[in-house]
Each structure stands twice: as structure tokens, then as C-alpha cells.
Design an enzyme around this catalytic site. Structure first.
Site, short mmCIF file in Angstrom:
data_model
loop_
_atom_site.label_atom_id
_atom_site.label_comp_id
_atom_site.label_asym_id
_atom_site.label_seq_id
_atom_site.Cartn_x
_atom_site.Cartn_y
_atom_site.Cartn_z
N GLY A 56 38.45 15.43 13.87
CA GLY A 56 39.32 14.29 14.16
C GLY A 56 38.87 13.64 15.45
CB CYS A 83 34.43 18.81 14.51
SG CYS A 83 33.78 17.70 15.75
CE1 TYR A 84 41.66 17.35 18.87
CE2 TYR A 84 42.72 18.13 16.87
CZ TYR A 84 42.80 17.72 18.19
OH TYR A 84 44.01 17.70 18.83
CG HIS A 170 31.18 17.43 10.61
ND1 HIS A 170 32.53 17.34 10.37
CD2 HIS A 170 30.98 16.93 11.85
CE1 HIS A 170 33.12 16.79 11.42
NE2 HIS A 170 32.21 16.54 12.33
CD GLU A 172 32.79 18.17 6.89
OE1 GLU A 172 32.41 19.32 7.16
OE2 GLU A 172 33.34 17.43 7.72
CG ASP A 228 41.02 6.51 -12.78
OD1 ASP A 228 40.05 7.27 -12.95
OD2 ASP A 228 41.17 5.84 -11.74
CE LYS A 368 36.77 6.61 -11.21
NZ LYS A 368 37.87 5.69 -11.46
#
Ligand code: XMP
Length: 512
Positions: A56, A83-84, A170, A172, A228, A368
């Protein structure tokens, strides 16, 4: 099969939060993003297998910096701070956090302690994305350092007894090599997950839940032919069969053959109760002479609702209205902030117009790519599942200026050839959106010995991940050449073709 395992992702407003949730799910564990100030009681009630604190933009020393109830560290639930999130753990448990001399935003070679369960299977060094101002300068009691870089003395830390971990980089993002392996290690080595999240268990469980909820009552679904609403409809059909009615308003502004394809798939393949309303003439007469793009959108939106309403009235009162809302819609409308239901902009405001008791949103928890996997799991054809985005107002905003039936037919044919050649060149999965635009410009050409004065067609193709920004696609010249030759030879009234080489910004993806 029931999904028992859940990972809670506490949202500290980091830019990669959705990505963290997706990565966890890619490791077959269900994850949910929740506000950072979720109550301890709520966490206990959910009983997650693990908790992730996201990154963040804040600094832990700022006034009003987002924080957690310290009790969270005593629940015995494994925690990973990114991180944060790592800085917050350190700050709250008595370590020290300091501002770095300069902000880092780059991929760094990080030294890892691969004896840590978090880094099992890694070499001693790994390229990782660092993005931070602050860093942990002293460990909290009971923690040890498990990674460092030249500039960052503590790039990861752990308290193995309490199963609390922090990483400054990170895992991710793709810039971190094998980052998903770190997430996998956290889930399987530390949280002891078994991995019960996959799309076939989702389908099974959702169908059961829908059966329970709807029973023998009636549901209504607006089918657009997009991914969708199609997946939502097929799920509902599996659960309640003929008690589901789908209304497909065909405004005549779809791509070539699309209306028929939608009807064929849903009627023939799935035997769904489908009402197709062929409203092309009505839409075209309302649009006659209209030039302004926003007016076109407004007319189509209103006409769509009116047409749907007329059809819905014939059916009478229904108990449930089905919507294809997906997880990013829910997150974007504000995690935890009451979670208002997003009405789809291309079927704007439906809930106000239909007499129903409750909304059902079977895809509300899916990203998605998970919706697409669910679609494949349900047997929906690949070309529909991987269909590129198509705007609600359809080809109306790809015919510059006023719309006539003749122009519509020209554009449909040209767009069809373009898509056909893109597929033949194997580019259909790498381009994120590609289409033809019929400009209102006529120019002089020569055909055999004759002078022509015909339309200019523009081709548009972009690469993008979020459609907020986009780069024009560098389609090979030989593919463009084939498209151009075919279109001018096969379609009357087009004698010039241009390729749009602007990115977004400054241009938008659509021309109107
Ligand atoms: P722009 O043109 O704004 O497009 O760069 C971004 C994405 O949004 C789609 N788009 C629309 N979708 N109704 C829709 O449902 C609309 O009025 C509309 N306008 C643009 C566009 O196709 C692209 O994917």
C-alpha cells in the site's frame, strides 16, 4: 466437493491487490479481498487458513496510516505481509521501520535463505520486484532475516513458531521470477492448504446452491452474447432448467452472424428457454440521422431497456433476476463499502424496470479468467468463451456519422474479413481487441479502368491489459496486406483502407 479453505487478503490499497488474489486462486486456494479493518470476530467466523497483508502507498508512521488490531497476531493463523504489510508487522511487533534514502522501483537480485519454508525450492538468489520508500531496519523480537539485497538489509523476515512472514518485494507480479512459487510455498508449506479450489468444484457447488435458493421459482436473465451473461445463464440453466428464461435483445448492431450464433448455442446446445427479440428495424429507425456518439449511446441504452421491459412484461412477475456481475466489478464498487450492485452499463438500470424479488449473481466471486474457465467447464464453445470485448452499443459507434442499413452491412462484412484473417494468422489470442471502423470519408480510387469514389475503412487493433490504456498492435505487414486485398476485392463501396497507429491515450480504443 465443498470449498473449505479460504485465504483472506487484507486490503491496504496496494496497486497489485487483485493480482495477489488471482495468484492465490491459481494455486487452487480460494481467496477473498477484505478491508484492512475487518473485525477480529469476523476473521474468527471465517476461519481462514491464512491471511495476507497487501502492500500500500502509506507509511506506517503517518497519522491515520491503515493498521490492524494487534489481536490478529495471536489467532494462530499464518500471516504473510507484502511490502507495506511487512512494514506494518514489524512496526506493530516492536521492530523498526525507516525511510530509505531514495525510493526503489526496480527488479533486484535478492539473496534468499532457501532453508525457510517460504523460499523452499529457490536458488540462493532470485530477481524480485522492489517498490518501496520505507524498509524494515530492525527485526521485531522472535523474527529472523530470511532475505536481503545490497540496499535493503532485511528484504524478508519470519517468525516460524508463530508462522508470521514478511517480504519487502512483490511475489505476485511477473517481474519477480517464480513469484508464484513463494505464494505456493506460503499456502502449502505454511498454511497447510490442500488446494480445493477449481472450476469444476465451483460449478458443482454453485449449481447446488442455486437449486437450494431458487427451488421451483422463476428467474429471468438478459443475455447479450458476451462471456459473463452467457456463463451466468448456462449455470442457471443447469440448476433450474426451464424455470429460467433468457431474453436476448438483438439490436441488429452485432457483428456478422453473431445473433444467430448466440441463438443456436443457447437453444440447440443447451436447450435454454430463450426469447430472441429481433429489434433491428426499431433501433435503426430511432438512430436514423443521429451523428453524435453520445446520443447514439443514449438512444440504444433506452431502447434496450424498453424492449427488454416489453418482453419481460409478457412473462409477468419473476422471482429472480440474473446478473453477470464478476469479482472485479464488486471490488471496484468498493470492498466492504456496502457492496452496491453494479448495473451493467450496457443494460443500464435493469433492476428498476423488471418486476422481480431478488438479484442472483452467480459469478460474483470470480475473476474474468475464472469465468472463462467456468464457461469451458460448462461446455460453452471456445470462440464464445474467448470472445473479445464488444461494446453494448455495438457497431453503431463504429460507423462514424449517421447509420444506414447499407453502411451497417458494409461494416459487418469488412469486420468479418478482418477477424477471419487475424484468426488465420493466429493473432486472435494475443490481440486484446481488433475491429473495423467505417469512416464517413469517401475518397477517389481506381478499379480496372474506372474511377471510384468510395468509403475509407479503418482497422483498429490494440494490446492492453485493462483497456484503460492501450498500445496499437504491431500487426505484421503481410497480414495487413492480406486483409486489405481481401476487403477491397470482396466488398463493394470500400476503396481505401487505413490502419490506426495511435495508442490510448491520446486516442480511445473505439473511434466514437
Ligand atoms: P474506449 O473507446 O473508451 O474503450 O477506449 C474502452 C473499452 O470499453 C469499450 N466501450 C464500451 N463498452 N459500452 C460498452 O459496453 C460503451 O458505450 C462502450 N464504449 C467503449 C471498448 O470497446 C473498449 O473495450
Amino acid at each position: 466437493m465443498k470449498v473449505n479453505e479460504k485465504i483472506l487478503i487484507l486490503d491496504f490499497y496496494g496497486q497489485f491487490n487483485q493480482l495477489i488474489a488471482r495468484r492465490v486462486r491459481e494455486c487452487n486456494v480460494y481467496s477473498e479481498i477484505v478491508p484492512f479493518d475487518i473485525s477480529i470476530d469476523k476473521i474468527k467466523e471465517i476461519a481462514p487458513k491464512g491471511i495476507i497483508f497487501t502492500g500500500g502507498p502509506a507509511s506506517v508512521y503517518e497519522k491515520d496510516a491503515p493498521t490492524v488490531n494487534k489481536e490478529i497476531f495471536n489467532l494462530g493463523i499464518p500471516i504473510l505481509g507484502i511490502c507495506y504489510g511487512m512494514q506494518l508487522i514489524s512496526y506493530m511487533l516492536g521492530g523498526n521501520v525507516e525511510k530509505a534514502d531514495r525510493r526503489e522501483y526496480c527488479t533486484k537480485s535478492v539473496n534468499l535463505d532457501n532453508a525457510s519454508p517460504l523460499f523452499a525450492g529457490f536458488e540462493n538468489t532470485n530477481d524480485c520486484l522492489m517498490t518501496h520508500n520505507d524498509y524494515v531496519s530492525r527485526l521485531p523480537n522472535g523474527f529472523k532475516k530470511i532475505a536481503f539485497t545490497d540496499d535493503c538489509p532485511i528484504a524478508a523476515m519470519s517468525n516460524d513458531d508463530k508462522k508470521i512472514y514478511g517480504i519487502q518485494f512483490h511475489p505476485e507480479v511477473n517481474h519477480t521470477k517464480d513469484g508464484i512459487k513463494i505464494i505456493h510455498n506460503f499456502l502449502y508449506n505454511i498454511c497447510n492448504c490442500k488446494g480445493d479450489w477449481n472450476m469444476s468444484s465451483f460449478v458443482e457447488e454453485t449449481v447446488l446452491k442455486l437449486k437450494e435458493k431458487i427451488g421451483d421459482k422463476k428467474a429471468l436473465c438478459a443475455l447479450s452474447g458476451g462471456v459473463d451473461s452467457s456463463v451466468a445463464a448456462v449455470l442457471l440453466n443447469k440448476a433450474i432448467g426451464k424455470n429460467l428464461t433468457c431474453i436476448f435483445v438483438d439490436h441488429g448492431l452485432l457483428r456478422k452472424n453473431e445473433g444467430d450464433e448466440v441463438e443456436k448455442i443457447f437453444k440447440e446446445q443447451f436447450d435454454i428457454n430463450l426469447i430472441r427479440v429481433n429489434a433491428k428495424d426499431k433501433f435503426l429507425s430511432k438512430l436514423a440521422g443521429v451523428i453524435d456518439p453520445e446520443r447514439k449511446r443514449k438512444i440504444i441504452g433506452e431502447e434496450f431497456i424498453r424492449t427488454f421491459e416489453e418482453e419481460a412484461k409478457k412473462i409477468g412477475k419473476v422471482d429472480f433476476l440474473v446478473q453477470g456481475t464478476i469479482y472485479p466489478d464488486v471490488i471496484e464498487s468498493g470492498v466492504g463499502k456496502g457492496q452496491t450492485i453494479k448495473s451493467h452499463h450496457n443494460v443500464g438500470g435493469l433492476p428498476d424496470y423488471v418486476d422481480f424479488k431478488e438479484i442472483v449473481e452467480p459469478l460474483r466471486d470470480l475473476f474474468k479468467d475464472e469465468v472463462r474457465k467456468t464457461g469451458l467447464e460448462l461446455g460453452i464453445p471456445e470462440n464464445l468463451v474467448y470472445r473479445q470485448p464488444f461494446p453494448g452499443p455495438g457497431l453503431a459507434i463504429r460507423i462514424i456519422g449517421d447509420i444506414t442499413e447499407e453502411k451497417l452491412e458494409i461494416l459487418k462484412e469488412a469486420d468479418y474479413i478482418f477477424r477471419d484473417e487475424i484468426a488465420k494468422a493466429g493473432l486472435d489470442r494475443t490481440l486484446n481487441q481488433y475491429f473495423a471502423v467505417l469512416t464517413n470519408l469517401k475518397s477517389v480510387g481506381v478499379m480496372g479502368d474506372d474511377r471510384t469514389y468510395d468509403y475509407t475503412l479503418a482497422l483498429r487493433a490494440v494490446e492492453t491489459s485493462d483497456f484503460m490504456t492501450a498500445n496499437f498492435a504491431k500487426i505484421p505487414y503481410d497480414v495487413l496486406e492480406k486483409v486489405s486485398t481481401r476487403i477491397v476485392n470482396e466488398i463493394k463501396n470500400i476503396n481505401r483502407i487505413v490502419y490506426d497507429i495511435t495508442s490510448k491515450p491520446p486516442a480511445t480504443i473505439e473511434w466514437e
